[in-house]
Scaffold this motif. Structure first.
Motif, PDB file in Angstrom:
ATOM      1  N   GLY A  11       0.809  -1.216   0.000  1.00 19.79           N
ATOM      2  CA  GLY A  11       0.000   0.000   0.000  1.00 19.79           C
ATOM      3  C   GLY A  11       0.840   1.262   0.000  1.00 19.79           C
ATOM      4  O   GLY A  11       0.552   2.210  -0.735  1.00 19.79           O
ATOM      5  N   VAL A  12       1.882   1.276   0.801  1.00 16.52           N
ATOM      6  CA  VAL A  12       2.780   2.437   0.845  1.00 16.52           C
ATOM      7  C   VAL A  12       3.461   2.625  -0.500  1.00 16.52           C
ATOM      8  O   VAL A  12       3.541   3.749  -1.023  1.00 16.52           O
ATOM      9  CB  VAL A  12       3.826   2.279   1.974  1.00 16.52           C
ATOM     10  CG1 VAL A  12       4.916   3.326   1.861  1.00 16.52           C
ATOM     11  CG2 VAL A  12       3.151   2.340   3.332  1.00 16.52           C
ATOM     12  N   ILE A  13       3.938   1.551  -1.097  1.00 15.98           N
ATOM     13  CA  ILE A  13       4.605   1.629  -2.404  1.00 15.98           C
ATOM     14  C   ILE A  13       3.628   2.133  -3.460  1.00 15.98           C
ATOM     15  O   ILE A  13       3.969   2.995  -4.281  1.00 15.98           O
ATOM     16  CB  ILE A  13       5.213   0.264  -2.791  1.00 15.98           C
ATOM     17  CG1 ILE A  13       6.394  -0.051  -1.864  1.00 15.98           C
ATOM     18  CG2 ILE A  13       5.635   0.243  -4.250  1.00 15.98           C
ATOM     19  CD1 ILE A  13       6.886  -1.483  -1.941  1.00 15.98           C
ATOM     20  N   ALA A  14       2.391   1.630  -3.457  1.00 16.16           N
ATOM     21  CA  ALA A  14       1.389   2.080  -4.427  1.00 16.16           C
ATOM     22  C   ALA A  14       1.136   3.578  -4.289  1.00 16.16           C
ATOM     23  O   ALA A  14       1.052   4.304  -5.281  1.00 16.16           O
ATOM     24  CB  ALA A  14       0.092   1.295  -4.256  1.00 16.16           C
ATOM     25  N   LEU A  37      -3.942   2.930  -8.525  1.00  7.26           N
ATOM     26  CA  LEU A  37      -2.954   2.950  -7.444  1.00  7.26           C
ATOM     27  C   LEU A  37      -3.532   3.599  -6.194  1.00  7.26           C
ATOM     28  O   LEU A  37      -3.252   3.186  -5.074  1.00  7.26           O
ATOM     29  CB  LEU A  37      -1.685   3.683  -7.884  1.00  7.26           C
ATOM     30  CG  LEU A  37      -0.805   2.939  -8.887  1.00  7.26           C
ATOM     31  CD1 LEU A  37       0.229   3.888  -9.500  1.00  7.26           C
ATOM     32  CD2 LEU A  37      -0.125   1.754  -8.228  1.00  7.26           C
ATOM     33  N   ASN A  38      -4.366   4.626  -6.397  1.00  3.04           N
ATOM     34  CA  ASN A  38      -4.977   5.310  -5.258  1.00  3.04           C
ATOM     35  C   ASN A  38      -6.121   4.517  -4.647  1.00  3.04           C
ATOM     36  O   ASN A  38      -6.588   4.855  -3.570  1.00  3.04           O
ATOM     37  CB  ASN A  38      -5.460   6.707  -5.668  1.00  3.04           C
ATOM     38  CG  ASN A  38      -4.358   7.716  -5.529  1.00  3.04           C
ATOM     39  OD1 ASN A  38      -3.856   7.944  -4.434  1.00  3.04           O
ATOM     40  ND2 ASN A  38      -3.960   8.300  -6.640  1.00  3.04           N
ATOM     41  N   ILE A  39      -6.588   3.499  -5.299  1.00  2.74           N
ATOM     42  CA  ILE A  39      -7.555   2.568  -4.703  1.00  2.74           C
ATOM     43  C   ILE A  39      -6.813   1.429  -4.010  1.00  2.74           C
ATOM     44  O   ILE A  39      -7.154   1.025  -2.902  1.00  2.74           O
ATOM     45  CB  ILE A  39      -8.538   2.046  -5.770  1.00  2.74           C
ATOM     46  CG1 ILE A  39      -9.467   3.186  -6.209  1.00  2.74           C
ATOM     47  CG2 ILE A  39      -9.335   0.848  -5.251  1.00  2.74           C
ATOM     48  CD1 ILE A  39     -10.339   2.861  -7.392  1.00  2.74           C
ATOM     49  N   LEU A  40      -5.766   0.940  -4.665  1.00  2.17           N
ATOM     50  CA  LEU A  40      -4.965  -0.151  -4.106  1.00  2.17           C
ATOM     51  C   LEU A  40      -4.309   0.257  -2.784  1.00  2.17           C
ATOM     52  O   LEU A  40      -4.314  -0.507  -1.817  1.00  2.17           O
ATOM     53  CB  LEU A  40      -3.902  -0.593  -5.108  1.00  2.17           C
ATOM     54  CG  LEU A  40      -2.934  -1.668  -4.644  1.00  2.17           C
ATOM     55  CD1 LEU A  40      -3.671  -2.980  -4.394  1.00  2.17           C
ATOM     56  CD2 LEU A  40      -1.813  -1.856  -5.665  1.00  2.17           C
ATOM     57  N   SER A  41      -3.767   1.465  -2.747  1.00  2.00           N
ATOM     58  CA  SER A  41      -3.020   1.909  -1.576  1.00  2.00           C
ATOM     59  C   SER A  41      -3.844   1.879  -0.285  1.00  2.00           C
ATOM     60  O   SER A  41      -3.467   1.199   0.674  1.00  2.00           O
ATOM     61  CB  SER A  41      -2.453   3.305  -1.825  1.00  2.00           C
ATOM     62  OG  SER A  41      -1.818   3.797  -0.676  1.00  2.00           O
ATOM     63  N   PRO A  42      -4.972   2.597  -0.208  1.00  2.00           N
ATOM     64  CA  PRO A  42      -5.710   2.559   1.056  1.00  2.00           C
ATOM     65  C   PRO A  42      -6.331   1.194   1.346  1.00  2.00           C
ATOM     66  O   PRO A  42      -6.481   0.816   2.507  1.00  2.00           O
ATOM     67  CB  PRO A  42      -6.780   3.637   0.898  1.00  2.00           C
ATOM     68  CG  PRO A  42      -6.924   3.829  -0.557  1.00  2.00           C
ATOM     69  CD  PRO A  42      -5.579   3.530  -1.149  1.00  2.00           C
ATOM     70  N   ALA A  43      -6.658   0.439   0.293  1.00  5.88           N
ATOM     71  CA  ALA A  43      -7.203  -0.907   0.527  1.00  5.88           C
ATOM     72  C   ALA A  43      -6.164  -1.773   1.235  1.00  5.88           C
ATOM     73  O   ALA A  43      -6.475  -2.461   2.221  1.00  5.88           O
ATOM     74  CB  ALA A  43      -7.632  -1.538  -0.792  1.00  5.88           C
ATOM     75  N   THR A  60      -8.528   8.064   7.789  1.00 12.89           N
ATOM     76  CA  THR A  60      -7.812   8.631   6.636  1.00 12.89           C
ATOM     77  C   THR A  60      -7.910   7.711   5.428  1.00 12.89           C
ATOM     78  O   THR A  60      -8.207   8.160   4.313  1.00 12.89           O
ATOM     79  CB  THR A  60      -6.328   8.869   6.996  1.00 12.89           C
ATOM     80  OG1 THR A  60      -6.254   9.758   8.106  1.00 12.89           O
ATOM     81  CG2 THR A  60      -5.563   9.435   5.824  1.00 12.89           C
ATOM     82  N   GLN A  61      -7.674   6.423   5.624  1.00 11.02           N
ATOM     83  CA  GLN A  61      -7.667   5.485   4.501  1.00 11.02           C
ATOM     84  C   GLN A  61      -9.070   5.253   3.937  1.00 11.02           C
ATOM     85  O   GLN A  61      -9.243   5.106   2.723  1.00 11.02           O
ATOM     86  CB  GLN A  61      -7.018   4.163   4.913  1.00 11.02           C
ATOM     87  CG  GLN A  61      -5.558   4.290   5.316  1.00 11.02           C
ATOM     88  CD  GLN A  61      -4.726   5.077   4.325  1.00 11.02           C
ATOM     89  OE1 GLN A  61      -4.780   4.855   3.118  1.00 11.02           O
ATOM     90  NE2 GLN A  61      -3.937   6.022   4.841  1.00 11.02           N
ATOM     91  N   VAL A  62     -10.083   5.231   4.796  1.00  7.73           N
ATOM     92  CA  VAL A  62     -11.459   5.076   4.315  1.00  7.73           C
ATOM     93  C   VAL A  62     -11.846   6.281   3.460  1.00  7.73           C
ATOM     94  O   VAL A  62     -12.428   6.122   2.375  1.00  7.73           O
ATOM     95  CB  VAL A  62     -12.444   4.887   5.498  1.00  7.73           C
ATOM     96  CG1 VAL A  62     -13.886   5.040   5.047  1.00  7.73           C
ATOM     97  CG2 VAL A  62     -12.231   3.516   6.134  1.00  7.73           C
ATOM     98  N   LEU A  67     -12.793   8.808  -1.813  1.00  7.90           N
ATOM     99  CA  LEU A  67     -12.501   9.855  -2.793  1.00  7.90           C
ATOM    100  C   LEU A  67     -11.924   9.272  -4.080  1.00  7.90           C
ATOM    101  O   LEU A  67     -12.241   9.742  -5.182  1.00  7.90           O
ATOM    102  CB  LEU A  67     -11.534  10.883  -2.192  1.00  7.90           C
ATOM    103  CG  LEU A  67     -12.122  11.732  -1.064  1.00  7.90           C
ATOM    104  CD1 LEU A  67     -11.028  12.536  -0.384  1.00  7.90           C
ATOM    105  CD2 LEU A  67     -13.221  12.632  -1.594  1.00  7.90           C
ATOM    106  N   SER A  68     -11.114   8.243  -3.960  1.00 10.92           N
ATOM    107  CA  SER A  68     -10.549   7.600  -5.148  1.00 10.92           C
ATOM    108  C   SER A  68     -11.632   6.896  -5.956  1.00 10.92           C
ATOM    109  O   SER A  68     -11.601   6.905  -7.194  1.00 10.92           O
ATOM    110  CB  SER A  68      -9.462   6.605  -4.753  1.00 10.92           C
ATOM    111  OG  SER A  68      -8.386   7.280  -4.140  1.00 10.92           O
ATOM    112  N   LEU A  69     -12.600   6.295  -5.272  1.00  9.76           N
ATOM    113  CA  LEU A  69     -13.706   5.656  -5.986  1.00  9.76           C
ATOM    114  C   LEU A  69     -14.560   6.698  -6.710  1.00  9.76           C
ATOM    115  O   LEU A  69     -15.018   6.462  -7.837  1.00  9.76           O
ATOM    116  CB  LEU A  69     -14.552   4.822  -5.025  1.00  9.76           C
ATOM    117  CG  LEU A  69     -13.865   3.552  -4.504  1.00  9.76           C
ATOM    118  CD1 LEU A  69     -14.701   2.912  -3.403  1.00  9.76           C
ATOM    119  CD2 LEU A  69     -13.600   2.572  -5.629  1.00  9.76           C
ATOM    120  N   ILE A  70     -14.752   7.863  -6.095  1.00 10.44           N
ATOM    121  CA  ILE A  70     -15.448   8.954  -6.775  1.00 10.44           C
ATOM    122  C   ILE A  70     -14.666   9.371  -8.017  1.00 10.44           C
ATOM    123  O   ILE A  70     -15.240   9.583  -9.090  1.00 10.44           O
ATOM    124  CB  ILE A  70     -15.661  10.152  -5.822  1.00 10.44           C
ATOM    125  CG1 ILE A  70     -16.689   9.789  -4.748  1.00 10.44           C
ATOM    126  CG2 ILE A  70     -16.093  11.407  -6.592  1.00 10.44           C
ATOM    127  CD1 ILE A  70     -16.766  10.791  -3.610  1.00 10.44           C
TER     128      ILE A  70
END
Length: 95
Positions: A11-14, A37-43, A60-62, A67-70
């Motif tokens: 997640g950090v790398i993404a 990448l912005n969906i993978l990271s917080p997931a 923060t991650q939720v 926001l990434s899904l939007i």
């Protein structure tokens, strides 16, 4: 290293790859790779946080994921509108 640590590192790398790609001009904010990448990271980070809970980090991650899904929905909508517009333009040129 535990499996949750490994997933968290992914997640950090993404997150860092997405940010670096944006800053270096390799990715655009509406690029599906950037959004992915912005969906993978917080997931991944949420999976990691299930092992070692931290409320502030979870919130923060939720929010980041939401926001990434939007952003994904907006990018897909823009692409479909562009495709419709191009299709109409092609049909117009054929007549």
């Amino acid at each position: 290293m535990t499996p949750s640590d490994f997933v968290g590192l992914v997640g950090v790398i993404a997150c860092l790859v997405a940010y670096a790609g944006l800053q270096m001009g390799r990715l655009q904010h509406d690029d599906l790779r950037y959004i992915g990448l912005n969906i993978l990271s917080p997931a991944c980070l949420l999976v990691s946080l299930m092992h070692d809970f931290n409320l502030a980090a979870v919130i923060t991650q939720v929010l980041w994921l939401g926001l990434s899904l939007i952003g994904l929905l907006r990018a897909m909508y823009a692409r479909s509108r562009k495709t419709e517009h191009l299709g109409a333009k092609c049909a117009e040129n054929e007549t």
